[in-house]
Motif scaffolding. Structure first.
Motif, PDB file in Angstrom:
ATOM      1  N   VAL A  40       0.864  -1.172   0.000  1.00  0.00           N
ATOM      2  CA  VAL A  40       0.000   0.000   0.000  1.00  0.00           C
ATOM      3  C   VAL A  40       0.903   1.224   0.000  1.00  0.00           C
ATOM      4  CG1 VAL A  40      -1.711   1.331   1.305  1.00  0.00           C
ATOM      5  CG2 VAL A  40      -1.880  -1.152   1.228  1.00  0.00           C
ATOM      6  N   ARG A  41       0.656   2.117  -0.974  1.00  0.00           N
ATOM      7  CA  ARG A  41       1.345   3.413  -1.000  1.00  0.00           C
ATOM      8  C   ARG A  41       0.386   4.431  -0.410  1.00  0.00           C
ATOM      9  NH1 ARG A  41       3.696   2.417  -6.761  1.00  0.00           N
ATOM     10  NH2 ARG A  41       1.579   2.983  -7.294  1.00  0.00           N
ATOM     11  N   ILE A  42       0.889   5.233   0.514  1.00  0.00           N
ATOM     12  CA  ILE A  42       0.037   6.144   1.282  1.00  0.00           C
ATOM     13  C   ILE A  42       0.384   7.583   0.934  1.00  0.00           C
ATOM     14  CG2 ILE A  42      -0.616   6.864   3.614  1.00  0.00           C
ATOM     15  CD1 ILE A  42       0.296   3.978   4.491  1.00  0.00           C
ATOM     16  N   ASP A  43      -0.653   8.329   0.527  1.00  0.00           N
ATOM     17  CA  ASP A  43      -0.508   9.765   0.250  1.00  0.00           C
ATOM     18  C   ASP A  43      -1.702  10.449   0.907  1.00  0.00           C
ATOM     19  OD1 ASP A  43       0.072  12.291  -0.698  1.00  0.00           O
ATOM     20  OD2 ASP A  43      -0.579  11.852  -2.750  1.00  0.00           O
ATOM     21  N   VAL A  44      -1.471  11.005   2.096  1.00  0.00           N
ATOM     22  CA  VAL A  44      -2.550  11.596   2.886  1.00  0.00           C
ATOM     23  C   VAL A  44      -2.238  13.064   3.137  1.00  0.00           C
ATOM     24  CG1 VAL A  44      -3.786  11.487   5.082  1.00  0.00           C
ATOM     25  CG2 VAL A  44      -3.037   9.391   3.990  1.00  0.00           C
ATOM     26  N   SER A  45      -3.279  13.878   3.044  1.00  0.00           N
ATOM     27  CA  SER A  45      -3.154  15.310   3.346  1.00  0.00           C
ATOM     28  C   SER A  45      -4.163  15.640   4.433  1.00  0.00           C
ATOM     29  CB  SER A  45      -3.433  16.117   2.084  1.00  0.00           C
ATOM     30  OG  SER A  45      -3.355  17.488   2.370  1.00  0.00           O
ATOM     31  N   PRO A  46      -3.729  16.296   5.500  1.00  0.00           N
ATOM     32  CA  PRO A  46      -2.417  16.899   5.724  1.00  0.00           C
ATOM     33  C   PRO A  46      -1.349  15.831   5.968  1.00  0.00           C
ATOM     34  CG  PRO A  46      -3.714  17.097   7.725  1.00  0.00           C
ATOM     35  CD  PRO A  46      -4.614  16.498   6.674  1.00  0.00           C
ATOM     36  N   ALA A  47      -0.112  16.206   5.679  1.00  0.00           N
ATOM     37  CA  ALA A  47       0.997  15.258   5.745  1.00  0.00           C
ATOM     38  C   ALA A  47       1.229  14.709   7.146  1.00  0.00           C
ATOM     39  CB  ALA A  47       2.272  15.918   5.223  1.00  0.00           C
ATOM     40  N   ASP A  48       0.825  15.463   8.181  1.00  0.00           N
ATOM     41  CA  ASP A  48       1.049  15.006   9.555  1.00  0.00           C
ATOM     42  C   ASP A  48      -0.136  14.211  10.111  1.00  0.00           C
ATOM     43  OD1 ASP A  48      -0.719  17.131   9.777  1.00  0.00           O
ATOM     44  OD2 ASP A  48       0.285  18.014  11.519  1.00  0.00           O
ATOM     45  N   ALA A  49      -1.042  13.794   9.245  1.00  0.00           N
ATOM     46  CA  ALA A  49      -2.205  13.019   9.696  1.00  0.00           C
ATOM     47  C   ALA A  49      -1.743  11.698  10.322  1.00  0.00           C
ATOM     48  CB  ALA A  49      -3.142  12.737   8.529  1.00  0.00           C
ATOM     49  N   THR A  50      -2.497  11.254  11.304  1.00  0.00           N
ATOM     50  CA  THR A  50      -2.265   9.953  11.928  1.00  0.00           C
ATOM     51  C   THR A  50      -2.967   8.902  11.083  1.00  0.00           C
ATOM     52  OG1 THR A  50      -2.151  10.952  14.128  1.00  0.00           O
ATOM     53  CG2 THR A  50      -2.624   8.602  14.024  1.00  0.00           C
ATOM     54  N   VAL A  51      -2.250   7.830  10.780  1.00  0.00           N
ATOM     55  CA  VAL A  51      -2.804   6.752   9.958  1.00  0.00           C
ATOM     56  C   VAL A  51      -2.725   5.462  10.765  1.00  0.00           C
ATOM     57  CG1 VAL A  51      -2.602   5.464   7.798  1.00  0.00           C
ATOM     58  CG2 VAL A  51      -2.013   7.901   7.852  1.00  0.00           C
ATOM     59  N   THR A  52      -3.869   4.776  10.878  1.00  0.00           N
ATOM     60  CA  THR A  52      -3.866   3.449  11.475  1.00  0.00           C
ATOM     61  C   THR A  52      -4.338   2.463  10.416  1.00  0.00           C
ATOM     62  OG1 THR A  52      -6.127   3.561  12.331  1.00  0.00           O
ATOM     63  CG2 THR A  52      -4.377   4.358  13.783  1.00  0.00           C
ATOM     64  N   MET A  53      -3.806   1.256  10.503  1.00  0.00           N
ATOM     65  CA  MET A  53      -4.219   0.186   9.606  1.00  0.00           C
ATOM     66  C   MET A  53      -4.717  -0.962  10.472  1.00  0.00           C
ATOM     67  SD  MET A  53      -2.047  -1.952   6.752  1.00  0.00           S
ATOM     68  CE  MET A  53      -1.232  -3.044   7.906  1.00  0.00           C
ATOM     69  N   ASP A  54      -5.977  -1.313  10.285  1.00  0.00           N
ATOM     70  CA  ASP A  54      -6.586  -2.398  11.056  1.00  0.00           C
ATOM     71  C   ASP A  54      -6.425  -2.166  12.556  1.00  0.00           C
ATOM     72  OD1 ASP A  54      -7.163  -3.570   8.576  1.00  0.00           O
ATOM     73  OD2 ASP A  54      -5.276  -4.679   8.576  1.00  0.00           O
ATOM     74  N   GLY A  55      -6.534  -0.890  12.959  1.00  0.00           N
ATOM     75  CA  GLY A  55      -6.467  -0.526  14.370  1.00  0.00           C
ATOM     76  C   GLY A  55      -5.069  -0.338  14.922  1.00  0.00           C
ATOM     77  N   GLU A  56      -4.058  -0.576  14.114  1.00  0.00           N
ATOM     78  CA  GLU A  56      -2.668  -0.450  14.555  1.00  0.00           C
ATOM     79  C   GLU A  56      -2.054   0.800  13.941  1.00  0.00           C
ATOM     80  OE1 GLU A  56       1.443  -2.767  13.570  1.00  0.00           O
ATOM     81  OE2 GLU A  56      -0.286  -4.004  14.058  1.00  0.00           O
ATOM     82  N   GLY A  57      -1.496   1.666  14.784  1.00  0.00           N
ATOM     83  CA  GLY A  57      -0.891   2.897  14.297  1.00  0.00           C
ATOM     84  C   GLY A  57       0.330   2.634  13.434  1.00  0.00           C
ATOM     85  N   LEU A  58       0.426   3.364  12.334  1.00  0.00           N
ATOM     86  CA  LEU A  58       1.614   3.281  11.486  1.00  0.00           C
ATOM     87  C   LEU A  58       2.591   4.359  11.931  1.00  0.00           C
ATOM     88  CD1 LEU A  58       0.021   2.802   7.942  1.00  0.00           C
ATOM     89  CD2 LEU A  58       0.806   1.066   9.558  1.00  0.00           C
TER      90      LEU A  58
END
Length: 180
Positions: A111-129
């Motif tokens: 998975v390639r991740i491109d999220v805005s804002p850049a400092d956003a918190t991203v979790t996958m299946d409940g686990e923080g990346l």
């Protein structure tokens, strides 16, 4: 004729309670592996690993995770097995484990991740990346991503990732509207 001298009776050393618990967990986990009760086996083997991460525990943990399709966790356990060394182990087991690792690695997706804002918190299946994660190997299944940032509306995205495929997660969070 005098009787032969006898060595004083020695009591066996008491077994370390941690070792005893690790062995009991391993034996229960192994019995569950033999019954193909994979999820239950993982629970027992993870508990055994937390106490004593010995090669036999790591190998069987890899087998159980592999059976459940937890490819990343299986790879981790199998790599731990190889790193722990196998004194007195079977040479063919090392080759088997390397084959498992190669096959499992080939079955992963990305998975390639491109999220805005850049400092956003991203979790996958409940686990923080980790912050700044831009690409991640994943098991070939459906994954739920939660995106959040202060003063932005959170959102969830579900992505289906196939073996060998790369999927893009592109998301722009909307600002929250503050009421005055």
């Amino acid at each position: 004729n005098q009787p032969a001298p006898q060595a004083p009776a020695q009591t066996p050393p008491a077994q370390d309670p941690v070792d005893a618990e690790a062995r009991a967990r391993f034996e229960r986990g192994l019995a569950l592996v033999q019954q193909a009760r994979w999820a239950d086996a993982v629970g027992e083997l993870e508990a055994a690993r937390a106490l004593r991460p010995v090669p036999a525990v790591l190998f069987n943990l890899g087998v159980a995770h592999r059976a459940l399709g937890h490819n990343l966790r299986a790879i981790e356990a199998f790599r731990g097995y190889l790193q722990a060394g196998t004194p007195g182990g079977v040479a063919s087991r090392e080759a088997e484990v390397r084959t498992f690792i190669n096959d499992l690695t080939a079955s992963l997706g990305r998975v390639r991740i491109d999220v805005s804002p850049a400092d956003a918190t991203v979790t996958m299946d409940g686990e923080g990346l980790p912050p700044g994660t831009r690409e991640r190997e994943v098991d070939p299944v459906s994954h739920v991503f939660t995106l959040s940032a202060p003063r932005y509306r959170s959102r969830q995205e579900t992505l289906q990732v196939a073996a060998g495929a790369t999927v893009d997660l592109r998301a722009r969070l909307d600002r929250e509207h503050l009421l005055h």
